[in-house]
Write a protein that holds these residues in place. Structure first.
Motif, PDB file in Angstrom:
ATOM      1  N   GLN A 119       0.976  -1.157  -0.293  1.00 47.21           N
ATOM      2  CA  GLN A 119      -0.327  -0.122  -0.119  1.00 47.21           C
ATOM      3  C   GLN A 119       0.641   0.676  -0.472  1.00 47.21           C
ATOM      4  N   VAL A 120       0.553   2.045  -0.826  1.00 53.05           N
ATOM      5  CA  VAL A 120       1.473   3.921  -1.076  1.00 53.05           C
ATOM      6  C   VAL A 120       0.854   5.010   0.265  1.00 53.05           C
ATOM      7  N   GLN A 121       2.241   4.671   0.751  1.00 49.86           N
ATOM      8  CA  GLN A 121       1.553   6.957   2.165  1.00 49.86           C
ATOM      9  C   GLN A 121       1.459   6.335   1.547  1.00 49.86           C
ATOM     10  N   LEU A 122       0.594   8.064   1.424  1.00 52.13           N
ATOM     11  CA  LEU A 122       0.693   9.410   1.673  1.00 52.13           C
ATOM     12  C   LEU A 122       0.729  10.680   3.162  1.00 52.13           C
ATOM     13  N   VAL A 123       2.156  11.178   2.886  1.00 46.01           N
ATOM     14  CA  VAL A 123       2.254  12.214   4.178  1.00 46.01           C
ATOM     15  C   VAL A 123       2.663  13.532   3.178  1.00 46.01           C
ATOM     16  N   GLU A 124       1.403  14.342   4.319  1.00 44.51           N
ATOM     17  CA  GLU A 124       1.601  15.360   3.620  1.00 44.51           C
ATOM     18  C   GLU A 124       2.060  16.572   4.831  1.00 44.51           C
ATOM     19  N   SER A 125       2.118  17.781   4.400  1.00 37.64           N
ATOM     20  CA  SER A 125       3.300  18.663   4.919  1.00 37.64           C
ATOM     21  C   SER A 125       2.899  20.323   4.322  1.00 37.64           C
ATOM     22  N   GLY A 126       2.842  21.413   5.515  1.00 37.13           N
ATOM     23  CA  GLY A 126       3.011  22.603   4.929  1.00 37.13           C
ATOM     24  C   GLY A 126       1.727  23.087   5.140  1.00 37.13           C
ATOM     25  N   GLY A 127       0.752  22.196   6.323  1.00 37.72           N
ATOM     26  CA  GLY A 127      -0.510  23.191   6.453  1.00 37.72           C
ATOM     27  C   GLY A 127       0.290  24.121   7.827  1.00 37.72           C
ATOM     28  N   GLY A 128      -1.456  24.954   8.308  1.00 36.90           N
ATOM     29  CA  GLY A 128      -0.747  25.770   8.863  1.00 36.90           C
ATOM     30  C   GLY A 128      -1.872  27.304   9.321  1.00 36.90           C
ATOM     31  N   LEU A 129      -1.174  28.258   9.550  1.00 37.48           N
ATOM     32  CA  LEU A 129      -2.244  29.262  10.016  1.00 37.48           C
ATOM     33  C   LEU A 129      -1.405  30.077   9.202  1.00 37.48           C
ATOM     34  N   VAL A 130      -2.521  30.802   8.241  1.00 35.86           N
ATOM     35  CA  VAL A 130      -1.556  32.111   7.599  1.00 35.86           C
ATOM     36  C   VAL A 130      -3.011  33.736   7.510  1.00 35.86           C
ATOM     37  N   GLN A 131      -2.367  34.474   7.174  1.00 35.80           N
ATOM     38  CA  GLN A 131      -3.753  36.154   6.856  1.00 35.80           C
ATOM     39  C   GLN A 131      -4.014  35.582   6.076  1.00 35.80           C
ATOM     40  N   ALA A 132      -5.508  35.820   5.629  1.00 36.05           N
ATOM     41  CA  ALA A 132      -5.780  36.515   5.006  1.00 36.05           C
ATOM     42  C   ALA A 132      -4.997  37.378   3.114  1.00 36.05           C
ATOM     43  N   GLY A 133      -5.017  36.350   2.617  1.00 34.06           N
ATOM     44  CA  GLY A 133      -3.919  37.139   0.846  1.00 34.06           C
ATOM     45  C   GLY A 133      -2.577  36.273   1.062  1.00 34.06           C
ATOM     46  N   GLY A 134      -2.282  35.579   2.124  1.00 35.64           N
ATOM     47  CA  GLY A 134      -1.328  34.781   2.117  1.00 35.64           C
ATOM     48  C   GLY A 134      -0.617  33.748   0.911  1.00 35.64           C
ATOM     49  N   SER A 135       0.275  32.985   1.517  1.00 36.69           N
ATOM     50  CA  SER A 135       0.273  31.776   0.384  1.00 36.69           C
ATOM     51  C   SER A 135       0.602  31.117   1.559  1.00 36.69           C
ATOM     52  N   LEU A 136       1.099  29.713   1.211  1.00 39.93           N
ATOM     53  CA  LEU A 136       1.627  28.446   1.477  1.00 39.93           C
ATOM     54  C   LEU A 136       1.469  27.748   0.381  1.00 39.93           C
ATOM     55  N   ARG A 137       2.501  26.662   0.832  1.00 38.38           N
ATOM     56  CA  ARG A 137       2.343  25.035  -0.187  1.00 38.38           C
ATOM     57  C   ARG A 137       2.663  24.071   0.899  1.00 38.38           C
ATOM     58  N   LEU A 138       1.716  23.064   0.319  1.00 39.89           N
ATOM     59  CA  LEU A 138       1.700  22.423   0.059  1.00 39.89           C
ATOM     60  C   LEU A 138       2.216  21.056  -0.483  1.00 39.89           C
ATOM     61  N   SER A 139       3.205  19.717   0.440  1.00 37.20           N
ATOM     62  CA  SER A 139       3.727  19.390  -0.298  1.00 37.20           C
ATOM     63  C   SER A 139       2.718  17.701   0.669  1.00 37.20           C
ATOM     64  N   CYS A 140       3.139  16.352  -0.322  1.00 37.41           N
ATOM     65  CA  CYS A 140       2.573  15.174  -0.197  1.00 37.41           C
ATOM     66  C   CYS A 140       3.823  13.867  -0.870  1.00 37.41           C
ATOM     67  N   ALA A 141       4.372  13.563  -0.063  1.00 38.66           N
ATOM     68  CA  ALA A 141       5.416  12.663  -0.599  1.00 38.66           C
ATOM     69  C   ALA A 141       4.912  11.071  -0.354  1.00 38.66           C
ATOM     70  N   ALA A 142       4.928  10.539  -1.789  1.00 41.55           N
ATOM     71  CA  ALA A 142       4.601   9.580  -1.813  1.00 41.55           C
ATOM     72  C   ALA A 142       5.483   7.741  -1.565  1.00 41.55           C
ATOM     73  N   SER A 143       5.519   7.471  -1.039  1.00 36.97           N
ATOM     74  CA  SER A 143       5.953   6.022  -0.220  1.00 36.97           C
ATOM     75  C   SER A 143       6.412   5.180  -1.875  1.00 36.97           C
ATOM     76  N   GLU A 144       5.772   5.034  -2.887  1.00 42.18           N
ATOM     77  CA  GLU A 144       5.995   4.001  -3.721  1.00 42.18           C
ATOM     78  C   GLU A 144       6.222   4.567  -4.429  1.00 42.18           C
ATOM     79  N   ILE A 145       7.171   3.949  -6.008  1.00 47.11           N
ATOM     80  CA  ILE A 145       7.426   4.620  -6.848  1.00 47.11           C
ATOM     81  C   ILE A 145       6.233   4.503  -8.354  1.00 47.11           C
TER      82      ILE A 145
END
Length: 113
Positions: free
Chosen positions: A1-27
């Protein structure tokens, strides 16, 4: 089974930016559609954006022009770049390989006004 691990969330002010990442365990990640979904309190989970193995993208109307999905197959990672965030973007964001029903654990995005 492929594992998917997200990161990059958080608190930001309106108008701001965030980048989310998702790393998969399998090719095998490299060969399938990947998507970002979100679920706000009291609402159904919805598709935010998806990207094919070849890089074709689809966006929800509510985020088109503000969010960008991309993938790095060499790193088996998919990204969601979120700009001009709004209060209504607050949700738990999930990475998924929908063809196989693989889901990450989710990452919280909170936008303060």
């Amino acid at each position: 089974q492929v594992q998917l691990v997200e990161s990059g969330g958080g608190l930001v002010q309106a108008g701001g930016s965030l980048r989310l990442s998702c790393a998969a365990s399998e090719i095998i990640f490299n060969f399938y559609v990947m998507g970002w979904y979100r679920q706000a309190p009291g609402k159904q989970r919805e598709l935010v954006a998806q990207i094919t193995s070849g890089g074709t993208t689809v966006y929800a109307d509510s985020v088109r022009g503000r969010f960008t999905i991309s993938r790095d197959n060499a790193k088996s990672t998919v990204y969601l770049h979120m700009n001009t965030l709004k209060a209504e973007d607050k949700a738990v964001y999930y990475c998924a390989m929908p063809t196989h029903n693989y889901w990450g654990q989710g990452t919280q995005v909170t936008v303060s006004s």
